[in-house]
Design an enzyme around this catalytic site. Structure first.
Site, PDB file in Angstrom:
ATOM      1  N   ASP A  72      51.360  36.006  31.634  1.00 19.91           N
ATOM      2  CA  ASP A  72      50.072  36.472  32.171  1.00 19.91           C
ATOM      3  C   ASP A  72      49.026  35.383  31.906  1.00 19.91           C
ATOM      4  O   ASP A  72      48.819  34.980  30.763  1.00 19.91           O
ATOM      5  CB  ASP A  72      49.684  37.779  31.469  1.00 19.91           C
ATOM      6  CG  ASP A  72      48.477  38.438  32.107  1.00 19.91           C
ATOM      7  OD1 ASP A  72      48.488  39.667  32.268  1.00 19.91           O
ATOM      8  OD2 ASP A  72      47.500  37.728  32.426  1.00 19.91           O
ATOM      9  N   ASP A 129      48.508  36.563  38.933  1.00 18.48           N
ATOM     10  CA  ASP A 129      48.534  35.814  37.657  1.00 18.48           C
ATOM     11  C   ASP A 129      49.568  36.324  36.667  1.00 18.48           C
ATOM     12  O   ASP A 129      49.527  35.966  35.499  1.00 18.48           O
ATOM     13  CB  ASP A 129      47.134  35.818  37.025  1.00 18.48           C
ATOM     14  CG  ASP A 129      46.895  36.964  36.069  1.00 18.48           C
ATOM     15  OD1 ASP A 129      47.351  38.081  36.359  1.00 18.48           O
ATOM     16  OD2 ASP A 129      46.268  36.729  35.031  1.00 18.48           O
ATOM     17  N   GLU A 130      50.489  37.141  37.128  1.00 19.57           N
ATOM     18  CA  GLU A 130      51.357  37.838  36.177  1.00 19.57           C
ATOM     19  C   GLU A 130      52.755  38.021  36.758  1.00 19.57           C
ATOM     20  O   GLU A 130      52.893  38.392  37.921  1.00 19.57           O
ATOM     21  CB  GLU A 130      50.722  39.213  35.985  1.00 19.57           C
ATOM     22  CG  GLU A 130      51.127  40.001  34.841  1.00 19.57           C
ATOM     23  CD  GLU A 130      50.469  41.383  34.933  1.00 19.57           C
ATOM     24  OE1 GLU A 130      50.979  42.261  34.273  1.00 19.57           O
ATOM     25  OE2 GLU A 130      49.486  41.569  35.671  1.00 19.57           O
TER      26      GLU A 130
HETATM   27  P1  TTP Z   1      44.185  40.199  34.399  1.00 17.98           P
HETATM   28  O1  TTP Z   1      45.422  39.454  34.026  1.00 17.98           O
HETATM   29  O2  TTP Z   1      44.125  41.669  34.155  1.00 17.98           O
HETATM   30  O3  TTP Z   1      42.939  39.588  33.642  1.00 17.98           O
HETATM   31  P2  TTP Z   1      42.591  38.091  33.323  1.00 17.98           P
HETATM   32  O4  TTP Z   1      43.674  37.160  33.694  1.00 17.98           O
HETATM   33  O5  TTP Z   1      41.267  37.772  33.961  1.00 17.98           O
HETATM   34  O6  TTP Z   1      42.381  38.117  31.763  1.00 17.98           O
HETATM   35  P3  TTP Z   1      43.483  38.218  30.610  1.00 17.98           P
HETATM   36  O7  TTP Z   1      43.330  36.944  29.841  1.00 17.98           O
HETATM   37  O8  TTP Z   1      43.096  39.420  29.823  1.00 17.98           O
HETATM   38  O9  TTP Z   1      44.811  38.348  31.284  1.00 17.98           O
HETATM   39  O10 TTP Z   1      43.880  39.961  35.923  1.00 17.98           O
HETATM   40  C1  TTP Z   1      44.157  38.744  36.586  1.00 17.98           C
HETATM   41  C2  TTP Z   1      43.098  38.453  37.628  1.00 17.98           C
HETATM   42  O11 TTP Z   1      43.043  39.522  38.562  1.00 17.98           O
HETATM   43  C3  TTP Z   1      41.725  38.325  37.037  1.00 17.98           C
HETATM   44  O12 TTP Z   1      41.406  36.999  36.606  1.00 17.98           O
HETATM   45  C4  TTP Z   1      40.850  38.797  38.154  1.00 17.98           C
HETATM   46  C5  TTP Z   1      41.691  39.757  38.945  1.00 17.98           C
HETATM   47  N1  TTP Z   1      41.264  41.147  38.648  1.00 17.98           N
HETATM   48  C6  TTP Z   1      40.369  41.778  39.526  1.00 17.98           C
HETATM   49  O13 TTP Z   1      39.987  41.199  40.542  1.00 17.98           O
HETATM   50  N2  TTP Z   1      39.934  43.049  39.217  1.00 17.98           N
HETATM   51  C7  TTP Z   1      40.349  43.714  38.088  1.00 17.98           C
HETATM   52  O14 TTP Z   1      39.906  44.863  37.837  1.00 17.98           O
HETATM   53  C8  TTP Z   1      41.261  43.052  37.196  1.00 17.98           C
HETATM   54  C9  TTP Z   1      41.712  43.744  35.943  1.00 17.98           C
HETATM   55  C10 TTP Z   1      41.684  41.775  37.527  1.00 17.98           C
HETATM   56 MG    MG Z   2      45.683  37.551  33.122  1.00 16.67          MG
END
Ligand code: TTP
Ligand code: MG
Length: 388
Positions: free
Chosen positions: A19, A114-115
């Site tokens: 992630d 991103d995952e």
């Molecule tokens: P996430 O992996 O949930 O968050 P993140 O990568 O920003 O942070 P973390 O380090 O905690 O993993 O989500 C990945 C991307 O998806 C995030 O950068 C933006 C997008 N996203 C949205 O557009 N809306 C949302 O509600 C969430 C949770 C994520």
């Molecule tokens: Mg993330």
């Protein structure tokens, strides 16, 4: 016939969940280094009714979170810098990261941009150490994109996902198979994927805070109170999750393999294992063909060996000697199919490969069938990726 050398753990999966850290915000920082060290959020404007996609870790110190209204985020962090999302740029990075994953395994299940889950059970880098593979993936992503990722390593998807969050950002955490049960049992329900805020509050109201609390309740009670989630949480509380990593594309092969605690030193020891491998491979093939009625039939057979020095070799053969075309019907109704497969196809193939390897002791045997998957599907998929 016994199985004195069989390592019963050989069927265990090795799953990595990767992630990216504050993905959209990290890309923005990368493209505009003047943002480094500042509190940054990506999302709608605070003057309208915008919400945040994400925020960097600097902004999170002030309580800024994904999905929060931008106006509320500004109240929490008055110096927050807002950036409009640029989805095509994030997709470029997502494709690059996926290409890096594909250097390690074909079994990739993306969950979002991103995952992704990666099944690296059969990846031979670092002598099969999933933790070292995960570290190398993180390092490669950083070297080739400038972005950091967090990774979780575990015997199943549930634990790998929890583990990737354990040391965020830029973290790596492994739950080994023997830690799985204890690790799972002590988890707060808040950490369990699939338990959102609403469900968590419902659980707390029922006196359930951790997976251990779930374990202590009768299954009937859990079903009444939580519906389908009850039994699912109960399985998780034991660290169990049998879901395979699903690529969404048809399997190109069906196979099985065994790793031995003690190397097989003679051909007769190999011969002794062949019936077990053949039975399992045919059983899997039959299950697969039954489940997917449009599944192409197998056109080739392959065997795999790994020597005691960890060198792997595979050898492919045709199924001509069997006199029948393998399909769901023939698998069910052909007498002697199993015996013929062993005697006419598999045993001679192993003998040839074993001799080619100078009769070196073997630590692993594998057997499988290649399915006739048309290349059109792969082309279609590439087209879709470009449109992503
Ligand atoms: P996430 O992996 O949930 O968050 P993140 O990568 O920003 O942070 P973390 O380090 O905690 O993993 O989500 C990945 C991307 O998806 C995030 O950068 C933006 C997008 N996203 C949205 O557009 N809306 C949302 O509600 C969430 C949770 C994520
Ligand atoms: Mg993330």
């Amino acid at each position: 016939m016994g199985a004195p050398h069989l390592n019963l753990d050989s069927e265990k999966r090795k799953i990595i969940h990767v992630d990216m850290d504050c993905f959209f915000a990290a890309v923005e920082e990368l493209d505009n280094p003047s943002l480094k060290g500042k509190a940054v959020a990506v999302g709608g404007s605070p003057s309208g009714r915008g919400v945040l996609c994400t925020a960097n870790y600097e902004a999170r110190k002030f309580g800024v979170r994904s999905a929060m209204s931008s106006a509320h985020a500004l109240k929490k962090c008055p110096h927050l810098i807002f950036i409009r999302p640029r989805s095509s740029r994030y997709k470029e990075f997502a494709l690059k990261i996926r290409e890096i994953f594909s250097r390690y395994t074909d079994l990739i299940e993306p969950l979002s941009l991103d995952e992704a889950y990666l099944d690296v059970t059969h990846c031979e880098r670092h002598q099969g150490s999933a933790t070292l593979i995960a570290q190398e993936i993180k390092d490669t992503i950083f070297k080739e994109t400038g972005l950091t990722a967090s990774a979780g390593v575990a015997p199943n998807k549930f634990l790998a996902k929890v583990a990737s969050d354990w040391k965020k950002p830029n973290g790596l955490f492994t739950v080994s198979p023997d830690q799985a049960k204890d690790f799972a049992m002590n988890l707060s329900l808040k950490k369990v994927p699939g338990v959102g805020d609403v469900t968590f509050r419902k659980c707390v109201a029922l006196g359930l805070h951790t997976l251990k609390d779930i374990q202590e309740k009768p299954i009937g009670w859990l079903e009444i109170k939580l519906g389908k989630l009850g039994p699912s949480l109960l399985r998780k509380s034991f660290g169990i999750d049998n879901r395979p990593v699903s690529t969404g594309r048809p399997a190109k092969s069906i196979s099985t393999e065994e790793t031995y605690n003690k190397d097989l030193e003679t051909f007769s020891e190999i011969e002794e294992r062949i019936p077990f491998l053949a039975e399992e491979a045919l059983e899997r093939l039959s299950r697969h063909l039954k489940k997917k009625s449009d599944c192409p039939s197998p056109h080739k057979i392959f065997i795999k060996i790994k020597t005691c020095q960890f060198n792997s070799h595979t050898h492919e053969g045709i199924l001509r000697h069997l006199d029948v075309h393998l399909n769901e019907e023939t698998l069910r109704n052909t007498p002697h199919l199993y015996q013929d497969l062993i005697a006419k196809v598999v045993t001679p193939m192993y003998k040839e490969l074993y001799d080619q390897c100078a009769q070196t002791p073997l630590r692993l045997l594998g057997l499988g069938f290649r399915l006739n998957v048309s290349s059109s599907y792969e082309l279609e998929r590439l087209g879709q990726l470009r449109l992503l």
